[in-house]
Motif scaffolding. Structure first.
Motif, PDB file in Angstrom:
ATOM      1  N   ILE A   1       0.852  -1.179   0.000  1.00 15.45           N
ATOM      2  CA  ILE A   1       0.000   0.000   0.000  1.00 15.45           C
ATOM      3  C   ILE A   1       0.895   1.238   0.000  1.00 15.45           C
ATOM      4  CG2 ILE A   1      -1.873  -1.173   1.201  1.00 15.45           C
ATOM      5  CD1 ILE A   1      -0.974   0.151   3.772  1.00 15.45           C
ATOM      6  N   LYS A   2       0.289   2.396  -0.106  1.00 14.95           N
ATOM      7  CA  LYS A   2       1.059   3.634  -0.093  1.00 14.95           C
ATOM      8  C   LYS A   2       1.779   3.763   1.240  1.00 14.95           C
ATOM      9  CE  LYS A   2       0.615   8.637  -0.638  1.00 14.95           C
ATOM     10  NZ  LYS A   2      -0.327   9.779  -0.848  1.00 14.95           N
ATOM     11  N   LEU A   3       3.069   4.084   1.177  1.00 13.30           N
ATOM     12  CA  LEU A   3       3.879   4.178   2.380  1.00 13.30           C
ATOM     13  C   LEU A   3       3.360   5.322   3.262  1.00 13.30           C
ATOM     14  CD1 LEU A   3       6.357   2.562   3.333  1.00 13.30           C
ATOM     15  CD2 LEU A   3       7.768   4.481   2.590  1.00 13.30           C
ATOM     16  N   PRO A   4       3.030   5.038   4.518  1.00 12.94           N
ATOM     17  CA  PRO A   4       2.508   6.100   5.392  1.00 12.94           C
ATOM     18  C   PRO A   4       3.525   7.220   5.598  1.00 12.94           C
ATOM     19  CG  PRO A   4       2.115   3.916   6.326  1.00 12.94           C
ATOM     20  CD  PRO A   4       3.047   3.730   5.181  1.00 12.94           C
ATOM     21  N   ALA A   5       3.019   8.409   5.871  1.00 11.31           N
ATOM     22  CA  ALA A   5       3.897   9.574   6.045  1.00 11.31           C
ATOM     23  C   ALA A   5       4.801   9.423   7.260  1.00 11.31           C
ATOM     24  CB  ALA A   5       3.050  10.843   6.155  1.00 11.31           C
ATOM     25  N   TRP A   6       4.372   8.663   8.248  1.00 10.85           N
ATOM     26  CA  TRP A   6       5.153   8.530   9.475  1.00 10.85           C
ATOM     27  C   TRP A   6       6.299   7.517   9.336  1.00 10.85           C
ATOM     28  CZ3 TRP A   6       4.835   3.467  10.244  1.00 10.85           C
ATOM     29  CH2 TRP A   6       3.635   2.800   9.963  1.00 10.85           C
ATOM     30  N   PHE A   7       6.384   6.822   8.208  1.00 12.26           N
ATOM     31  CA  PHE A   7       7.394   5.766   8.074  1.00 12.26           C
ATOM     32  C   PHE A   7       8.796   6.346   8.241  1.00 12.26           C
ATOM     33  CE2 PHE A   7      10.492   3.388   5.586  1.00 12.26           C
ATOM     34  CZ  PHE A   7      10.317   2.114   6.101  1.00 12.26           C
ATOM     35  N   ASN A   8       9.550   5.721   9.131  1.00 16.27           N
ATOM     36  CA  ASN A   8      10.931   6.116   9.381  1.00 16.27           C
ATOM     37  C   ASN A   8      11.719   4.837   9.639  1.00 16.27           C
ATOM     38  OD1 ASN A   8      13.378   6.836  10.826  1.00 16.27           O
ATOM     39  ND2 ASN A   8      12.516   8.882  11.078  1.00 16.27           N
ATOM     40  N   ALA A   9      12.531   4.450   8.674  1.00 15.10           N
ATOM     41  CA  ALA A   9      13.246   3.178   8.763  1.00 15.10           C
ATOM     42  C   ALA A   9      14.147   3.121   9.987  1.00 15.10           C
ATOM     43  CB  ALA A   9      14.069   2.953   7.488  1.00 15.10           C
ATOM     44  N   ASP A  10      14.851   4.192  10.265  1.00 17.52           N
ATOM     45  CA  ASP A  10      15.758   4.197  11.412  1.00 17.52           C
ATOM     46  C   ASP A  10      14.995   4.048  12.725  1.00 17.52           C
ATOM     47  OD1 ASP A  10      17.956   4.510   9.753  1.00 17.52           O
ATOM     48  OD2 ASP A  10      17.862   6.709   9.843  1.00 17.52           O
ATOM     49  N   ALA A  11      13.842   4.730  12.818  1.00 10.30           N
ATOM     50  CA  ALA A  11      13.054   4.644  14.049  1.00 10.30           C
ATOM     51  C   ALA A  11      12.505   3.234  14.249  1.00 10.30           C
ATOM     52  CB  ALA A  11      11.916   5.662  14.012  1.00 10.30           C
ATOM     53  N   ILE A  12      12.082   2.601  13.173  1.00  9.87           N
ATOM     54  CA  ILE A  12      11.550   1.241  13.275  1.00  9.87           C
ATOM     55  C   ILE A  12      12.649   0.260  13.663  1.00  9.87           C
ATOM     56  CG2 ILE A  12      10.531  -0.655  11.954  1.00  9.87           C
ATOM     57  CD1 ILE A  12       8.956   1.442  10.377  1.00  9.87           C
ATOM     58  N   LEU A  13      13.793   0.379  13.014  1.00  7.66           N
ATOM     59  CA  LEU A  13      14.908  -0.506  13.360  1.00  7.66           C
ATOM     60  C   LEU A  13      15.372  -0.269  14.792  1.00  7.66           C
ATOM     61  CD1 LEU A  13      16.938  -0.339  10.029  1.00  7.66           C
ATOM     62  CD2 LEU A  13      15.629  -2.285  10.901  1.00  7.66           C
ATOM     63  N   GLY A  14      15.361   0.987  15.217  1.00 15.42           N
ATOM     64  CA  GLY A  14      15.731   1.275  16.605  1.00 15.42           C
ATOM     65  C   GLY A  14      14.752   0.670  17.592  1.00 15.42           C
ATOM     66  N   GLY A  15      13.456   0.696  17.255  1.00 12.27           N
ATOM     67  CA  GLY A  15      12.466   0.084  18.138  1.00 12.27           C
ATOM     68  C   GLY A  15      12.641  -1.412  18.246  1.00 12.27           C
ATOM     69  N   ILE A  16      12.945  -2.065  17.132  1.00 17.98           N
ATOM     70  CA  ILE A  16      13.165  -3.513  17.158  1.00 17.98           C
ATOM     71  C   ILE A  16      14.450  -3.848  17.904  1.00 17.98           C
ATOM     72  CG2 ILE A  16      13.615  -5.528  15.702  1.00 17.98           C
ATOM     73  CD1 ILE A  16      11.816  -4.247  13.583  1.00 17.98           C
ATOM     74  N   HIS A  17      15.472  -3.023  17.710  1.00 18.35           N
ATOM     75  CA  HIS A  17      16.739  -3.246  18.408  1.00 18.35           C
ATOM     76  C   HIS A  17      16.519  -3.330  19.919  1.00 18.35           C
ATOM     77  CE1 HIS A  17      21.185  -1.858  19.065  1.00 18.35           C
ATOM     78  NE2 HIS A  17      20.970  -3.098  19.490  1.00 18.35           N
ATOM     79  N   GLY A  18      15.631  -2.503  20.432  1.00 17.85           N
ATOM     80  CA  GLY A  18      15.376  -2.511  21.872  1.00 17.85           C
ATOM     81  C   GLY A  18      14.654  -3.754  22.367  1.00 17.85           C
ATOM     82  N   LEU A  19      14.117  -4.559  21.459  1.00 15.99           N
ATOM     83  CA  LEU A  19      13.381  -5.775  21.845  1.00 15.99           C
ATOM     84  C   LEU A  19      14.227  -7.038  21.724  1.00 15.99           C
ATOM     85  CD1 LEU A  19       9.977  -5.063  20.038  1.00 15.99           C
ATOM     86  CD2 LEU A  19      10.533  -4.678  22.445  1.00 15.99           C
ATOM     87  N   ILE A  20      15.378  -6.940  21.053  1.00 11.46           N
ATOM     88  CA  ILE A  20      16.181  -8.132  20.788  1.00 11.46           C
ATOM     89  C   ILE A  20      16.711  -8.727  22.087  1.00 11.46           C
ATOM     90  CG2 ILE A  20      18.244  -9.016  19.618  1.00 11.46           C
ATOM     91  CD1 ILE A  20      17.909  -6.802  17.554  1.00 11.46           C
ATOM     92  N   ASN A  21      16.470 -10.030  22.242  1.00 11.33           N
ATOM     93  CA  ASN A  21      16.954 -10.826  23.387  1.00 11.33           C
ATOM     94  C   ASN A  21      16.361 -10.378  24.726  1.00 11.33           C
ATOM     95  OD1 ASN A  21      18.530 -12.320  21.616  1.00 11.33           O
ATOM     96  ND2 ASN A  21      20.361 -11.061  21.938  1.00 11.33           N
ATOM     97  N   GLN A  22      15.248  -9.670  24.687  1.00 14.80           N
ATOM     98  CA  GLN A  22      14.548  -9.306  25.914  1.00 14.80           C
ATOM     99  C   GLN A  22      13.487 -10.353  26.219  1.00 14.80           C
ATOM    100  OE1 GLN A  22      15.524  -6.471  27.761  1.00 14.80           O
ATOM    101  NE2 GLN A  22      17.172  -6.655  26.241  1.00 14.80           N
TER     102      GLN A  22
END
Length: 488
Positions: free
Chosen positions: A331-352
């Protein structure tokens, strides 16, 4: 002289006689016609007191004039007195001005809405008028009388979205869906069907019907039970189609185009409702901030927002290749999409890990081979954080199709823009890969996971492995992709 006068008299008599004979024996085609002037409808209308108009009366308008046959046919039809029509179906009245306006604008002026269909539509409007002030969403219902707890499709909304949508009364939401459906409908003949399914699709949420039909808390099914109690609805020739549209309006991909349109209108109405609520909240915050003295308008420290925990574990993760019924679409990429922010959010969940009543829970885990496997619900949690209250995301919690399309779009955009996804383990139709998770005792179970590359997080594999707690090492000894089986 006498003879001359006699001859003139005979000739005059003969000329008069001849002219009279010509007039009496002339054919209609030889009559001189006046210039053609069509009669207006108003000139042909019969007197209101006459039950019908006979040919003798009609013939008076034929002399020297041309009359369209379609105009004459109006005089031949016996009109139905307006008083009889009103007596057969008196105009309903409603307490809520919004319902009154809806009836006046859409239902009343449409001649195709008549008979049993009109009875059903008015009945639904009356139900919404009388009992539609209840919330337009329902969550998990507990029925002590039957000792069971049943979840409605609305229970998939997050707690915050559920609380906000509960402030929208059912009658207002139903009218909003109906108006959108009417706007999208280009066939007037379908208008009665459009109105019935729009007004009826959520009436199963009315609390008074829950106790009566406690065997199920699924509001589409309850709606059908309510409709089945209306004789005029049962008598409709297309009742089976109406039932199908209402029953399936929460399906991921409805086959019936009317069902798909109803679902789309329902979702758009929810987006509007959430957007209006968030807009009001933004105005309140802006008003409060502008009312502060200038010297007190200091930047506020960032306050961590408590993450909403989803207690419902996904038994069937999104994007399952096994289903074979649905393929996600970009679908059309939402305006809020931020690859760095998403990757940073996932990084905080790794091995938790998190200890729960059902055991230890994890959302993302690293492996020594340079991969990080992420559960779809973990990415959805991060999308919630990054989207900052986007109404589409809040509504998508209860709309599986939109949720899958968003996850699919985000995963493949992360692959394209950051090379963050190990796409060699996936097929282009999905955003997950089928895996076998092997525990320390060599037991395994299948799970659909999203394969990320460690490099996407800007850290070394050894750094992530050093953060892995012992309990997670026991639960996840290894993860083996089964993409070869998926391709087969």
């Amino acid at each position: 002289m006498i003879i001359l006068l006699y001859c003139c008299g005979v000739i005059g008599f003969l000329m008069v006689t001849y002219n009279l004979w010509r007039i009496l024996t002339r054919r209609p085609a030889e009559v001189e016609q006046e210039p053609w002037v069509p009669l207006s409808i108003s000139e042909l209308e019969p007197d209101d007191d006459l039950p019908c108009t006979d040919l003798a009366t009609v013939s008076s308008v034929w002399t020297g004039r041309v009359v369209h046959f379609t105009d004459l046919s109006r005089l031949w039809r016996e009109p139905t007195p307006k008083q009889e029509e009103e007596a057969a179906f008196p105009r309903p009245t409603f307490r809520h001005s919004e319902i009154e306006e809806f009836y006046r604008d859409i239902v009343e002026p449409e001649p195709l809405i008549n008979g049993n269909r009109k009875v059903v539509i008015v009945y639904l409007l009356k139900i919404l008028d009388a009992e539609g002030t209840c919330p337009s969403v329902v969550g998990i219902k507990k029925y002590a009388a039957v000792g069971k707890q049943i979840s409605d499709p609305d229970s998939a909304y997050g707690a915050a979205a559920l609380a906000q949508l509960a402030t929208v009364p059912l009658y207002r939401h139903s009218l909003g869906v109906a108006r959108k459906f009417v706007e999208k409908n280009s066939e007037r003949i379908m208008l009665p069907t459009v109105l019935i399914v729009s007004l009826a699709h959520d009436i199963g949420k009315i609390p008074s019907f829950h106790s009566q039909y406690y065997s199920t808390a699924d509001h589409p099914q309850i709606a059908l039970l309510i409709l089945a109690s209306i004789p005029e609805y049962v008598a409709l020739s297309n009742r089976a189609e109406l039932d199908s549209i209402i029953r399936n309006h929460h399906q991921i991909t409805p086959n019936n185009p009317l069902t798909a349109c109803l679902k789309r209108c329902d979702q758009e109405s929810r987006n509007d409702e959430m957007g209006a609520f968030l807009g009001q909240m933004a105005q309140v915050r802006a008003s409060e901030e502008s009312s502060l003295p200038i010297d007190e308008s200091l930047p506020q420290p960032d306050v961590p927002v408590a993450k909403e925990k989803n207690s419902q574990e996904w038994d069937h993760p999104l994007g399952s290749p096994e289903s074979g019924k649905y393929v996600s679409q970009k679908i059309k990429l939402p305006a809020w999409f931020n690859a760095d922010a998403i990757l940073g959010g996932i990084h905080g969940l790794i091995n938790q890990v998190e200890k729960t009543s059902s055991g230890v829970k994890w959302l993302a885990v690293s492996l020594p081979n340079g991969l990080v496997y992420v559960k779809p619900e973990a990415l959805w949690q991060v999308i919630h954080q990054v989207s900052d209250g986007d109404p589409m995301i809040l509504v998508a919690d209860a709309d599986e199709e939109t949720k899958r399309n968003l996850l699919y779009t985000v995963v493949w955009e992360l692959s394209a823009s950051r090379d963050a996804i190990a796409t060699e383990l996936m097929t282009s139709a999905y955003y997950t890969t089928n895996t076998s998770i092997v525990s320390n005792n060599d037991k395994s179970f299948n799970k659909l996971l999203i394969p990320f590359r460690v490099d996407a997080f800007g850290v070394l594999t050894s750094e992530l492995e050093s953060t892995k707690p012992p309990v997670l090492r026991k639960i996840v000894k290894d993860i083996r992709p089964k993409h070869a089986e998926d391709k087969e």
